[in-house]
Design an enzyme around this catalytic site. Structure first.
Site, mmCIF file in Angstrom:
data_model
loop_
_atom_site.group_PDB
_atom_site.id
_atom_site.type_symbol
_atom_site.label_atom_id
_atom_site.label_comp_id
_atom_site.label_asym_id
_atom_site.label_seq_id
_atom_site.Cartn_x
_atom_site.Cartn_y
_atom_site.Cartn_z
ATOM 1 N N HIS A 101 -26.964 -16.077 -5.092
ATOM 2 C CA HIS A 101 -27.018 -16.912 -3.882
ATOM 3 C C HIS A 101 -26.488 -18.327 -4.102
ATOM 4 O O HIS A 101 -26.578 -18.876 -5.194
ATOM 5 C CB HIS A 101 -28.475 -16.996 -3.390
ATOM 6 N N HIS A 110 -10.782 -16.352 -11.355
ATOM 7 C CA HIS A 110 -10.926 -14.924 -11.692
ATOM 8 C C HIS A 110 -12.291 -14.709 -12.341
ATOM 9 O O HIS A 110 -12.573 -15.261 -13.413
ATOM 10 C CB HIS A 110 -9.806 -14.495 -12.656
HETATM 11 C C1 LIG Z 1 -9.616 -5.841 -15.749
HETATM 12 C C2 LIG Z 1 -9.370 -6.886 -16.835
HETATM 13 O O1 LIG Z 1 -8.821 -6.588 -17.878
HETATM 14 S S1 LIG Z 1 -9.865 -8.494 -16.526
HETATM 15 C C3 LIG Z 1 -9.565 -9.413 -18.046
HETATM 16 C C4 LIG Z 1 -10.671 -9.257 -19.054
HETATM 17 N N1 LIG Z 1 -10.308 -9.954 -20.286
HETATM 18 C C5 LIG Z 1 -11.091 -10.862 -20.828
HETATM 19 O O2 LIG Z 1 -12.160 -11.122 -20.352
HETATM 20 C C6 LIG Z 1 -10.537 -11.570 -22.049
HETATM 21 C C7 LIG Z 1 -11.206 -12.926 -22.282
HETATM 22 N N2 LIG Z 1 -10.549 -13.606 -23.338
HETATM 23 C C8 LIG Z 1 -11.171 -14.041 -24.473
HETATM 24 O O3 LIG Z 1 -12.377 -13.895 -24.625
HETATM 25 C C9 LIG Z 1 -10.270 -14.737 -25.473
HETATM 26 O O4 LIG Z 1 -10.734 -14.367 -26.776
HETATM 27 C C10 LIG Z 1 -10.254 -16.284 -25.314
HETATM 28 C C11 LIG Z 1 -9.426 -16.616 -24.056
HETATM 29 C C12 LIG Z 1 -11.631 -16.884 -25.178
HETATM 30 C C13 LIG Z 1 -9.626 -16.952 -26.529
HETATM 31 O O5 LIG Z 1 -8.403 -16.370 -26.797
HETATM 32 P P1 LIG Z 1 -7.470 -17.039 -27.927
HETATM 33 O O6 LIG Z 1 -7.183 -18.436 -27.564
HETATM 34 O O7 LIG Z 1 -6.302 -16.128 -28.094
HETATM 35 O O8 LIG Z 1 -8.412 -17.108 -29.192
HETATM 36 P P2 LIG Z 1 -8.327 -16.320 -30.563
HETATM 37 O O9 LIG Z 1 -8.306 -14.841 -30.344
HETATM 38 O O10 LIG Z 1 -7.213 -16.939 -31.356
HETATM 39 O O11 LIG Z 1 -9.721 -16.678 -31.231
HETATM 40 C C14 LIG Z 1 -10.008 -17.974 -31.735
HETATM 41 C C15 LIG Z 1 -11.396 -17.925 -32.357
HETATM 42 O O12 LIG Z 1 -12.366 -17.766 -31.323
HETATM 43 C C16 LIG Z 1 -13.145 -16.554 -31.545
HETATM 44 N N3 LIG Z 1 -13.322 -15.931 -30.230
HETATM 45 C C17 LIG Z 1 -12.348 -15.590 -29.343
HETATM 46 N N4 LIG Z 1 -12.906 -15.080 -28.235
HETATM 47 C C18 LIG Z 1 -14.240 -15.079 -28.426
HETATM 48 C C19 LIG Z 1 -15.321 -14.662 -27.618
HETATM 49 N N5 LIG Z 1 -15.130 -14.154 -26.416
HETATM 50 N N6 LIG Z 1 -16.572 -14.826 -28.119
HETATM 51 C C20 LIG Z 1 -16.768 -15.355 -29.347
HETATM 52 N N7 LIG Z 1 -15.760 -15.778 -30.166
HETATM 53 C C21 LIG Z 1 -14.520 -15.634 -29.706
HETATM 54 C C22 LIG Z 1 -12.280 -15.701 -32.466
HETATM 55 O O13 LIG Z 1 -13.073 -14.808 -33.207
HETATM 56 C C23 LIG Z 1 -11.616 -16.758 -33.301
HETATM 57 O O14 LIG Z 1 -12.538 -17.204 -34.273
HETATM 58 P P3 LIG Z 1 -12.068 -17.531 -35.798
HETATM 59 O O15 LIG Z 1 -11.057 -18.629 -35.663
HETATM 60 O O16 LIG Z 1 -13.340 -17.930 -36.459
HETATM 61 O O17 LIG Z 1 -11.447 -16.267 -36.280
#
Ligand SMILES: CC(=O)SCCNC(=O)CCNC(=O)[C@H](O)C(C)(C)COP(=O)(O)OP(=O)(O)OC[C@H]1O[C@@H](n2cnc3c(N)ncnc32)[C@H](O)[C@@H]1OP(=O)(O)O
Length: 172
Positions: A101, A110
């Site tokens: 709510h 998104h």
């Molecule tokens: C229908 C659909 O498909 S809708 C789309 C759904 N997709 C998603 O939700 C994807 C969301 N994206 C993420 O979570 C991505 O990991 C992001 C955007 C947060 C970061 O991406 P990037 O900038 O490429 O980060 P990268 O993969 O290089 O990771 C950097 C560090 O953060 C950590 N990290 C990345 N994502 C996460 C997360 N979600 N939770 C915890 N740690 C994370 C990695 O392990 C890495 O740690 P390290 O340096 O100690 O190894």
């Protein structure tokens, strides 16, 4: 070499997106692009020329009373949006997400599949909440943020950036 696709999921493909403006008087047009910036750019060019842009709501979505949803927003299967929430234009409210709510979701946001937003949450323009992330009640998230998959946001995020983990902290 350009490959010409003639149909997709049983529908005839009538042209590429650069020819979209030829069709604005015949059809409603919906921008189905996941990237928030690209979706905004194309939406705005369509809006400028007066295209008819619908709201798409899957029949299994549950929408409460006094919920407003802007044009060009899609609400996917199984999403639940509770009462007195405002959702801007050009948003994606993805599969099985819940928005409780009194939320305010600004334009071109998104909300990925399985996200849960508690009551009175505000999500700023163009932000992307990753799959399965959770936002606690009353929290505000600034514009153009990315919240990582599975993250839990328990405090306001006041600066644009990428936030991950439980509790969510700034990555960059
Ligand atoms: C229908 C659909 O498909 S809708 C789309 C759904 N997709 C998603 O939700 C994807 C969301 N994206 C993420 O979570 C991505 O990991 C992001 C955007 C947060 C970061 O991406 P990037 O900038 O490429 O980060 P990268 O993969 O290089 O990771 C950097 C560090 O953060 C950590 N990290 C990345 N994502 C996460 C997360 N979600 N939770 C915890 N740690 C994370 C990695 O392990 C890495 O740690 P390290 O340096 O100690 O190894």
């Amino acid at each position: 070499m350009m490959i010409k696709i003639k149909s997709s999921m049983g529908l005839e493909v009538i042209g590429t997106s650069d020819r979209i403006f030829e069709h604005i008087d015949e059809h409603e047009i919906f921008v189905g692009i996941g990237d928030n910036n690209t979706r905004q750019r194309i939406y705005e060019s369509l809006e400028t020329v007066g295209a008819h842009i619908p709201v798409l709501v899957h029949p299994s979505a549950v929408i409460g009373d006094q919920v407003n949803i802007g044009k060009g927003t899609v609400v996917m299967a199984g999403a639940v949006i509770n009462c007195c929430t405002n959702i801007g234009k050009g948003c994606i409210i993805n599969t099985g997400s819940t928005i409780d709510h009194d939320n305010c979701i600004e334009d071109y946001v998104h909300i990925s599949p399985g996200v849960h937003l508690a009551g009175s949450v505000r999500i700023g323009h163009g932000s992307w909440l990753g799959i399965g992330s959770v936002v606690s009640n009353g929290v505000n998230i600034a514009k153009e943020c990315k919240v990582g998959a599975g993250s839990v946001v328990i405090k306001d995020i006041i600066e644009s950036g990428v936030y991950i983990g439980t509790p969510a902290k700034r990555l960059r």
